[in-house]
Scaffold this motif. Structure first.
Motif, PDB file in Angstrom:
ATOM      1  N   TYR A 241      15.453  50.787  24.749  1.00 63.69           N
ATOM      2  CA  TYR A 241      16.536  50.209  25.551  1.00 63.69           C
ATOM      3  C   TYR A 241      16.154  48.772  25.886  1.00 63.69           C
ATOM      4  O   TYR A 241      15.068  48.528  26.431  1.00 63.69           O
ATOM      5  CB  TYR A 241      16.737  51.003  26.840  1.00 63.69           C
ATOM      6  CG  TYR A 241      17.850  50.464  27.718  1.00 63.69           C
ATOM      7  CD1 TYR A 241      19.166  50.835  27.501  1.00 63.69           C
ATOM      8  CD2 TYR A 241      17.576  49.581  28.759  1.00 63.69           C
ATOM      9  CE1 TYR A 241      20.193  50.350  28.300  1.00 63.69           C
ATOM     10  CE2 TYR A 241      18.586  49.086  29.562  1.00 63.69           C
ATOM     11  CZ  TYR A 241      19.902  49.477  29.332  1.00 63.69           C
ATOM     12  OH  TYR A 241      20.907  48.988  30.115  1.00 63.69           O
ATOM     13  N   VAL A 242      17.041  47.822  25.552  1.00 65.21           N
ATOM     14  CA  VAL A 242      16.702  46.415  25.771  1.00 65.21           C
ATOM     15  C   VAL A 242      17.854  45.658  26.418  1.00 65.21           C
ATOM     16  O   VAL A 242      19.024  46.015  26.280  1.00 65.21           O
ATOM     17  CB  VAL A 242      16.306  45.707  24.451  1.00 65.21           C
ATOM     18  CG1 VAL A 242      15.108  46.367  23.817  1.00 65.21           C
ATOM     19  CG2 VAL A 242      17.482  45.652  23.485  1.00 65.21           C
ATOM     20  N   PHE A 243      17.485  44.580  27.090  1.00 61.50           N
ATOM     21  CA  PHE A 243      18.426  43.612  27.650  1.00 61.50           C
ATOM     22  C   PHE A 243      17.932  42.227  27.249  1.00 61.50           C
ATOM     23  O   PHE A 243      16.934  41.734  27.779  1.00 61.50           O
ATOM     24  CB  PHE A 243      18.477  43.746  29.174  1.00 61.50           C
ATOM     25  CG  PHE A 243      19.124  42.574  29.878  1.00 61.50           C
ATOM     26  CD1 PHE A 243      20.485  42.331  29.763  1.00 61.50           C
ATOM     27  CD2 PHE A 243      18.371  41.721  30.672  1.00 61.50           C
ATOM     28  CE1 PHE A 243      21.079  41.256  30.410  1.00 61.50           C
ATOM     29  CE2 PHE A 243      18.947  40.642  31.331  1.00 61.50           C
ATOM     30  CZ  PHE A 243      20.307  40.416  31.194  1.00 61.50           C
ATOM     31  N   TYR A 244      18.616  41.596  26.275  1.00 68.54           N
ATOM     32  CA  TYR A 244      18.245  40.258  25.811  1.00 68.54           C
ATOM     33  C   TYR A 244      19.505  39.450  25.535  1.00 68.54           C
ATOM     34  O   TYR A 244      20.016  39.433  24.414  1.00 68.54           O
ATOM     35  CB  TYR A 244      17.378  40.336  24.545  1.00 68.54           C
ATOM     36  CG  TYR A 244      15.941  40.685  24.819  1.00 68.54           C
ATOM     37  CD1 TYR A 244      15.141  39.857  25.603  1.00 68.54           C
ATOM     38  CD2 TYR A 244      15.373  41.848  24.312  1.00 68.54           C
ATOM     39  CE1 TYR A 244      13.825  40.185  25.875  1.00 68.54           C
ATOM     40  CE2 TYR A 244      14.051  42.184  24.570  1.00 68.54           C
ATOM     41  CZ  TYR A 244      13.285  41.344  25.361  1.00 68.54           C
ATOM     42  OH  TYR A 244      11.974  41.671  25.636  1.00 68.54           O
ATOM     43  N   PRO A 245      20.051  38.772  26.541  1.00 70.73           N
ATOM     44  CA  PRO A 245      21.295  38.030  26.345  1.00 70.73           C
ATOM     45  C   PRO A 245      21.116  36.761  25.510  1.00 70.73           C
ATOM     46  O   PRO A 245      20.039  36.173  25.465  1.00 70.73           O
ATOM     47  CB  PRO A 245      21.719  37.685  27.774  1.00 70.73           C
ATOM     48  CG  PRO A 245      20.443  37.675  28.552  1.00 70.73           C
ATOM     49  CD  PRO A 245      19.566  38.714  27.927  1.00 70.73           C
ATOM     50  N   GLY A 246      22.197  36.358  24.852  1.00 74.33           N
ATOM     51  CA  GLY A 246      22.226  35.092  24.121  1.00 74.33           C
ATOM     52  C   GLY A 246      21.298  35.044  22.932  1.00 74.33           C
ATOM     53  O   GLY A 246      21.130  36.013  22.187  1.00 74.33           O
ATOM     54  N   GLY A 247      20.668  33.883  22.738  1.00 74.02           N
ATOM     55  CA  GLY A 247      19.776  33.681  21.601  1.00 74.02           C
ATOM     56  C   GLY A 247      18.591  34.615  21.581  1.00 74.02           C
ATOM     57  O   GLY A 247      18.057  34.940  20.509  1.00 74.02           O
ATOM     58  N   MET A 248      18.162  35.075  22.758  1.00 74.31           N
ATOM     59  CA  MET A 248      17.066  36.045  22.795  1.00 74.31           C
ATOM     60  C   MET A 248      17.467  37.322  22.060  1.00 74.31           C
ATOM     61  O   MET A 248      16.665  37.922  21.333  1.00 74.31           O
ATOM     62  CB  MET A 248      16.697  36.377  24.248  1.00 74.31           C
ATOM     63  CG  MET A 248      16.037  35.242  24.997  1.00 74.31           C
ATOM     64  SD  MET A 248      15.537  35.706  26.693  1.00 74.31           S
ATOM     65  CE  MET A 248      17.124  35.727  27.523  1.00 74.31           C
ATOM     66  N   THR A 272      23.059  42.361  24.728  1.00 67.29           N
ATOM     67  CA  THR A 272      22.156  41.912  23.672  1.00 67.29           C
ATOM     68  C   THR A 272      22.930  41.707  22.378  1.00 67.29           C
ATOM     69  O   THR A 272      22.867  40.647  21.762  1.00 67.29           O
ATOM     70  CB  THR A 272      21.027  42.949  23.456  1.00 67.29           C
ATOM     71  OG1 THR A 272      20.304  43.099  24.680  1.00 67.29           O
ATOM     72  CG2 THR A 272      20.073  42.521  22.350  1.00 67.29           C
ATOM     73  N   ILE A 273      23.673  42.734  21.984  1.00 67.33           N
ATOM     74  CA  ILE A 273      24.585  42.624  20.856  1.00 67.33           C
ATOM     75  C   ILE A 273      25.991  42.629  21.435  1.00 67.33           C
ATOM     76  O   ILE A 273      26.473  43.642  21.947  1.00 67.33           O
ATOM     77  CB  ILE A 273      24.403  43.793  19.870  1.00 67.33           C
ATOM     78  CG1 ILE A 273      22.945  43.894  19.432  1.00 67.33           C
ATOM     79  CG2 ILE A 273      25.300  43.606  18.646  1.00 67.33           C
ATOM     80  CD1 ILE A 273      22.611  45.180  18.691  1.00 67.33           C
ATOM     81  N   ASP A 274      26.628  41.478  21.420  1.00 66.25           N
ATOM     82  CA  ASP A 274      27.961  41.344  22.004  1.00 66.25           C
ATOM     83  C   ASP A 274      28.742  40.307  21.218  1.00 66.25           C
ATOM     84  O   ASP A 274      28.311  39.882  20.139  1.00 66.25           O
ATOM     85  CB  ASP A 274      27.873  40.975  23.492  1.00 66.25           C
ATOM     86  CG  ASP A 274      27.033  39.715  23.732  1.00 66.25           C
ATOM     87  OD1 ASP A 274      27.126  38.758  22.944  1.00 66.25           O
ATOM     88  OD2 ASP A 274      26.270  39.698  24.724  1.00 66.25           O
ATOM     89  N   GLY A 275      29.883  39.891  21.752  1.00 66.82           N
ATOM     90  CA  GLY A 275      30.737  38.966  21.025  1.00 66.82           C
ATOM     91  C   GLY A 275      30.127  37.617  20.762  1.00 66.82           C
ATOM     92  O   GLY A 275      30.558  36.899  19.852  1.00 66.82           O
ATOM     93  N   THR A 276      29.108  37.227  21.545  1.00 63.96           N
ATOM     94  CA  THR A 276      28.474  35.926  21.329  1.00 63.96           C
ATOM     95  C   THR A 276      27.355  35.988  20.295  1.00 63.96           C
ATOM     96  O   THR A 276      26.992  34.962  19.716  1.00 63.96           O
ATOM     97  CB  THR A 276      27.897  35.371  22.641  1.00 63.96           C
ATOM     98  OG1 THR A 276      26.836  36.213  23.098  1.00 63.96           O
ATOM     99  CG2 THR A 276      28.972  35.280  23.715  1.00 63.96           C
ATOM    100  N   THR A 277      26.779  37.175  20.092  1.00 66.09           N
ATOM    101  CA  THR A 277      25.629  37.282  19.170  1.00 66.09           C
ATOM    102  C   THR A 277      25.969  37.965  17.851  1.00 66.09           C
ATOM    103  O   THR A 277      25.288  37.744  16.856  1.00 66.09           O
ATOM    104  CB  THR A 277      24.480  38.057  19.839  1.00 66.09           C
ATOM    105  OG1 THR A 277      24.939  39.361  20.216  1.00 66.09           O
ATOM    106  CG2 THR A 277      23.985  37.336  21.083  1.00 66.09           C
ATOM    107  N   LEU A 278      27.007  38.804  17.825  1.00 62.21           N
ATOM    108  CA  LEU A 278      27.333  39.509  16.579  1.00 62.21           C
ATOM    109  C   LEU A 278      27.674  38.562  15.427  1.00 62.21           C
ATOM    110  O   LEU A 278      27.300  38.841  14.279  1.00 62.21           O
ATOM    111  CB  LEU A 278      28.480  40.500  16.811  1.00 62.21           C
ATOM    112  CG  LEU A 278      28.779  41.444  15.648  1.00 62.21           C
ATOM    113  CD1 LEU A 278      27.556  42.298  15.297  1.00 62.21           C
ATOM    114  CD2 LEU A 278      29.986  42.334  15.950  1.00 62.21           C
ATOM    115  N   PRO A 279      28.362  37.425  15.656  1.00 66.08           N
ATOM    116  CA  PRO A 279      28.615  36.508  14.537  1.00 66.08           C
ATOM    117  C   PRO A 279      27.340  36.023  13.854  1.00 66.08           C
ATOM    118  O   PRO A 279      27.350  35.730  12.655  1.00 66.08           O
ATOM    119  CB  PRO A 279      29.362  35.348  15.203  1.00 66.08           C
ATOM    120  CG  PRO A 279      30.051  35.972  16.367  1.00 66.08           C
ATOM    121  CD  PRO A 279      29.074  37.000  16.881  1.00 66.08           C
ATOM    122  N   ALA A 280      26.236  35.929  14.594  1.00 66.30           N
ATOM    123  CA  ALA A 280      24.968  35.510  13.994  1.00 66.30           C
ATOM    124  C   ALA A 280      24.223  36.684  13.367  1.00 66.30           C
ATOM    125  O   ALA A 280      23.504  36.519  12.383  1.00 66.30           O
ATOM    126  CB  ALA A 280      24.084  34.841  15.040  1.00 66.30           C
TER     127      ALA A 280
END
Length: 412
Positions: A241-248, A272-280
């Protein structure tokens, strides 16, 4: 009334007092006739726009989160014709760069230089902790659309602070409940070492009904997790279980996949995996499970129009950060309508915000006693699609009936 003064020289030439009165009357009638030909004044249009401050992290590894908050806010203003609550608004934007000291300076400038009575946004919890007290102590309403330090939902609450997101513990309590529902008995927990990361682990442990193999805190914006992944693999947990927002989050998930762990040890995450990170991440994230307050495929009319409008304008699917900021704008629109755009009385504005009834993109929404939302959380999986990868809501996670943190809040 217009008064005509007649020089003595003219009176000597035979102008009588009666003639003077006649000229005065004619002047008044003429002025009235001319005025009738002019359009009536529109005071709302003539007035200066209502300034609203926006503070968010718009640069660096977490910049995508704040950008989604800002873009959603501006979309709502655009849809309302440049207005909120029927009054023209000007959004004064500040990038805090994930620096609490800088954010405090910006908040003070928004209040003293720009005269704002409302500030919204705020992406990270350490920034929120830096500005919350100075802003609310100045009589300015603060509406958070992401950061939700747990202290502010309990004993540190304020009548002038509202949130359209969640408090940090609550967000991860739902994560703990999800992992319990999935039946994983031994879980490895990881988070960055700052306020929201510590709140994440605390909240997760509150509602998780298994054993914690280890809890690991890493540096904020740490780029390399190879050492931690080796330790994790050696521990052989049932799940991670992780919490790493954004570039992390991008870095962590890529390295988790490269280490051959995704698909071998289940990965459950929040923010961690959301609308801001899934495109990358794209297909690299397929198979991960998330606990989330929002998914773009939630079935309600407000969300359907929001997703369509946001995607059309910005060319990407909205994240939970965008959804929460759009809700903040809708909340403001409702409250400003109630006070007719008058923000000089902070108590009246606060009552309007607390009693606002509006349609949230997240589904059923109301405020608890601490002015944080009563709103649902969902299991959202990353699935493979024809376009690569997408989110798929699998249904709500059973919410808590009572929020013990809210009971600690005693409003003045």
């Amino acid at each position: 009334m217009t008064v005509t003064l007649v020089p003595r020289s003219l009176r000597r030439r035979g102008f009588t007092q009666a003639a003077t009165r006649t000229r005065a009357v004619m002047a008044v009638l003429g002025a009235m006739a001319a005025a009738a030909l002019l359009p009536a004044p529109v005071f709302a249009a003539d007035a200066a726009p209502l300034k609203i401050g926006f503070i968010g992290t718009l640069s660096g590894p977490g910049g995508a989160l704040g950008q989604d908050q800002y873009d959603a806010l501006m979309l709502a203003v655009e849809q309302k014709g440049g207005k909120l609550g029927g009054v023209p608004v000007q959004i004064v934007r500040e990038d805090d760069q994930l620096k609490p000291d800088l954010a405090l300076q910006e908040a003070q400038q928004l209040i003293s230089r720009d005269g704002v009575k409302i500030i919204t946004g705020v992406t990270f919890s350490n920034v929120m902790m830096a500005i919350h007290k100075p802003v609310t102590s100045a009589g300015v309403v603060l509406i958070g659309s992401n950061a939700g330090p747990t202290q502010l939902a309990g004993a540190g609450c304020s009548p002038l602070f509202f949130s359209t997101s969640w408090n940090n513990d609550e967000l991860h309590e739902a994560g703990g409940q999800l992992v319990t529902n999935l039946g994983y008995k031994r879980v490895y927990v990881m988070a960055p070492n700052y306020q929201a990361g510590r709140d994440a682990v605390s909240g997760f442990k509150r509602d998780y009904r298994g054993s914690i193999v280890d809890e690991v805190y890493t540096q904020v914006n740490q780029p390399d997790y190879s050492a931690e992944l080796s330790q994790l693999q050696a521990a052989q947990p049932d799940a991670v279980y992780v919490f790493y927002p954004g570039g992390m989050g991008v870095n962590f998930v890529k390295q988790y996949r490269q280490a051959g762990l995704l698909g071998k040890i289940p990965l459950i995450s929040v923010s961690t995996i959301d609308g801001t990170t899934l495109p990358a991440l794209k297909e690299l994230a397929v198979g991960a499970i998330t606990s989330a307050p929002y998914s773009p495929d939630l079935q309600n009319p407000q969300n359907a129009q929001f997703v369509a409008a946001f995607t059309k304008k910005y060319g990407r699917v909205p994240s939970m950060y965008a959804a929460q900021s759009y809700d903040a704008a809708t909340l403001l629109d409702t409250a400003l309508t109630a006070v007719k755009g008058n923000v000089s009385d902070s108590k009246a504005l606060r009552r309007a915000l607390a009693g606002a009834k509006f349609q949230s993109v997240r589904g059923p929404f109301s405020f608890d006693a601490n002015q944080f939302p009563r709103a649902g959380f969902y299991r959202v999986d990353v699935v493979r699609t024809a376009n690569g990868a997408s989110f798929e809501a699998k249904g709500p996670i059973v919410p808590k009936v009572n929020n013990p943190i809210a009971q600690q809040c005693k409003m003045n």
